[in-house]
Structures are given as C-alpha cells and as structure tokens.
Design an enzyme around this catalytic site. Sequence first.
Site, PDB file in Angstrom:
ATOM      1  N   LYS A 195      -3.864   9.523  -7.126  1.00 41.68           N
ATOM      2  CA  LYS A 195      -2.888   8.582  -6.561  1.00 41.68           C
ATOM      3  C   LYS A 195      -1.784   8.318  -7.599  1.00 41.68           C
ATOM      4  O   LYS A 195      -1.859   8.802  -8.722  1.00 41.68           O
ATOM      5  CB  LYS A 195      -3.560   7.286  -6.130  1.00 41.68           C
ATOM      6  CG  LYS A 195      -4.920   7.459  -5.505  1.00 41.68           C
ATOM      7  CD  LYS A 195      -4.920   8.092  -4.128  1.00 41.68           C
ATOM      8  CE  LYS A 195      -6.340   8.402  -3.728  1.00 41.68           C
ATOM      9  NZ  LYS A 195      -6.584   8.687  -2.356  1.00 41.68           N
TER      10      LYS A 195
HETATM   11  C1  LIG Z   1      -7.999   8.223  -1.785  1.00 39.76           C
HETATM   12  C2  LIG Z   1      -8.001   7.608  -0.464  1.00 39.76           C
HETATM   13  C3  LIG Z   1      -8.946   6.633  -0.108  1.00 39.76           C
HETATM   14  C4  LIG Z   1     -10.157   6.289  -0.943  1.00 39.76           C
HETATM   15  O1  LIG Z   1      -9.903   5.872  -2.217  1.00 39.76           O
HETATM   16  P1  LIG Z   1     -11.029   6.016  -3.371  1.00 39.76           P
HETATM   17  O2  LIG Z   1     -10.426   5.209  -4.484  1.00 39.76           O
HETATM   18  O3  LIG Z   1     -11.144   7.465  -3.682  1.00 39.76           O
HETATM   19  O4  LIG Z   1     -12.287   5.438  -2.856  1.00 39.76           O
HETATM   20  C5  LIG Z   1      -8.818   6.003   1.120  1.00 39.76           C
HETATM   21  N1  LIG Z   1      -7.832   6.337   1.969  1.00 39.76           N
HETATM   22  C6  LIG Z   1      -6.912   7.285   1.675  1.00 39.76           C
HETATM   23  C7  LIG Z   1      -5.832   7.579   2.661  1.00 39.76           C
HETATM   24  C8  LIG Z   1      -6.977   7.966   0.458  1.00 39.76           C
HETATM   25  O5  LIG Z   1      -6.093   8.920   0.180  1.00 39.76           O
END
Ligand SMILES: *Cc1c(COP(=O)(O)O)cnc(C)c1O
Length: 308
Positions: A195
């Site tokens: 992210k």
């Molecule tokens: C990465 C992601 C998540 C989950 O996040 P984590 O921190 O990996 O648990 C949820 N929704 C979307 C759209 C994502 O890209």
Amino acid sequence: MEKLAVFGGKPVRDTKIFYGHQCIDEDDIKAVADVLRSDYVTCGPNVTEMEKKLAEYCEAKYAVSMANGTAALHCACIAAGIKEGDEVITTPLTFAASANCVLYVGAKPVFADVDPETYNIDPESIRKNITDKTKAVIAVDYTGQCVENKKIREICDEYNLVFIEDAAHAIGSVYDGKKVGSLADMTCFSFHPVKTITCGEGGAVTTNSEEYYKKLVLAHTHGITHDESLMEEAPHEGPWYYEQISLGFNYRLTDFQAALLTSQLKKLDTFKAKRKAIVKKYDSAFSEIPELIVQKMFPHISSRTINI
Ligand SMILES: *Cc1c(COP(=O)(O)O)cnc(C)c1O
C-alpha cells in the site's frame, strides 16, 4: 514473437520486478529504533500520536489503529452491528478481505457489479441488490480512485445502510475536495507494504461518529474498557479497574509500528506523486494495445495511484 521467458526464452531483464516494495529511509529506521529503546513496545504514546496525525490528515474526527487492514474491516463490521442474517453489498473486484469481513460476523456478502470504466462498484447495481436484509455497503476505492461517494451516500441514507469504505488503496485520495477517511460512516485503511505507506502489518479505521469510534476501540482491544461511561454500574475501585462489556479481539498496533507509520505519513504526498507518475507511464504504454482497457480517471475523484 520470441519465446517468452516463462517458456524458456531469454528474459528481458536480469533483476526481478517485485509485486510491491516499501520505501523505508534512515529517518523511518530511527523512529522505530527510538521506540525500541523506550519503555513501550506495544500500545504507548506513539499509537496515540499516530491516530491523531492520521485523523488530522484524513480530516476525520477519530482514527483507531488496527493490527492490519483486514482487522480494520472486521471491526468496522462489528461497530456497524452487522450480524447473522444480515446482507452486505460489496464488490467482487477487490482483495478477499473486503468480503471475508462480512463472513467473520456471520453475515452474507452480496456482490454488486462494477463499472467497466472505473472498475469501482456501480451505485445502480448496489440499488438493485438491496433487500430487507441489507445492512451495509462496503465499497472499495480500486487503485486509489474514489468510489462514487455522493451516489452511494444517497442510497445508504435512503435505505438506512451503513456505508463502509475500504480505502486500502486510497489513503490521501480526494473526492469533490474532501479527503478519503472523512466521507463514509467508517473508512478502513491498510498499511501492508504494497500500500502507499506501510508499517509492516497495520491498519486503521477513521470515522466522524463518536458512537462508532467507541465501538471500534472496544472491538480492537478484547471488548475491555476502562471507560466508566460504558459500564453498566461503575463500582470504581481504582485506575486498574476494567470491565469486559462485549466480545472483542486483540487487533492492536505496536508502538514501534505506530512510530514508523507517523514517519511514513510525512512522506505520503511525495509517495503519491511518484506513484501517479508511474501510472501515467503505464497508461500511455498500455493505451496502444487494443486488448487492454485502461482504467478511466474522473477529475472529481481522480487520485488513482495503482497501490493495491
Ligand atoms: C490489502 C487490502 C486489504 C487487507 O489489508 P491487510 O492489511 O493486508 O489485512 C483489504 N482490502 C483491500 C482492497 C486491500 O487491497
């Protein structure tokens, strides 16, 4: 065409391109090291500080840190009161967690269609999927481009649904001049290394509602509280006294991760600018290939940064 590398042909480059890679500088490392030398490793002053800074950045009243983005979505479902027998409308074009969180609370995810131009959930399809069991909408800002917040808000108000925005890709994105995190009833972020900013594993929920805020705090720390106003009776016997008033989880963030995130937050706008420049390159390269449809960007919701 030459033989592809996967079939034994010559690779076009010698080094691997990773799916995602974090940018960690010396000042990030120092921020973490300082906490490791302090009295706190789990919840401490850096968690409080990070929540304050994140809420400020997102122009939201409250932010609650979480162990990861999936935990953020799970706690948002708990705070929204979603339970067995309920339905939640979401998008099939996302990471698994956007729908799994609905199953965690015993409810049923219902998939709406996506808009072929934006890849985001189609508000008209949300409308078509509403039944008398529908309790909430979980909309995902795909690649950082905001969902149609105005239309989704209208639908949620009309049918009395909770609007949860999965903004795992969209921290810092803007919709009609408003920051993501201040728009939906609850907005969920992830700080996984792919992210835009990261603290290893991490997440958060922002909200403008005091009621949701209190429920989120409870859900992410075992359902245990020191807050007398939440206790049925308050036989206050000292600062150590606490009560478990609901079933919660241990979804807290550590203090050194929070320090890393506060440090990363300072660089968020630079990271976004860099990502946007890369998006431009991909878009122009892919626009020549007829088999590929490039995601359309809309000016009032354009903060696309391909940060899955
Ligand atoms: C990465 C992601 C998540 C989950 O996040 P984590 O921190 O990996 O648990 C949820 N929704 C979307 C759209 C994502 O890209």
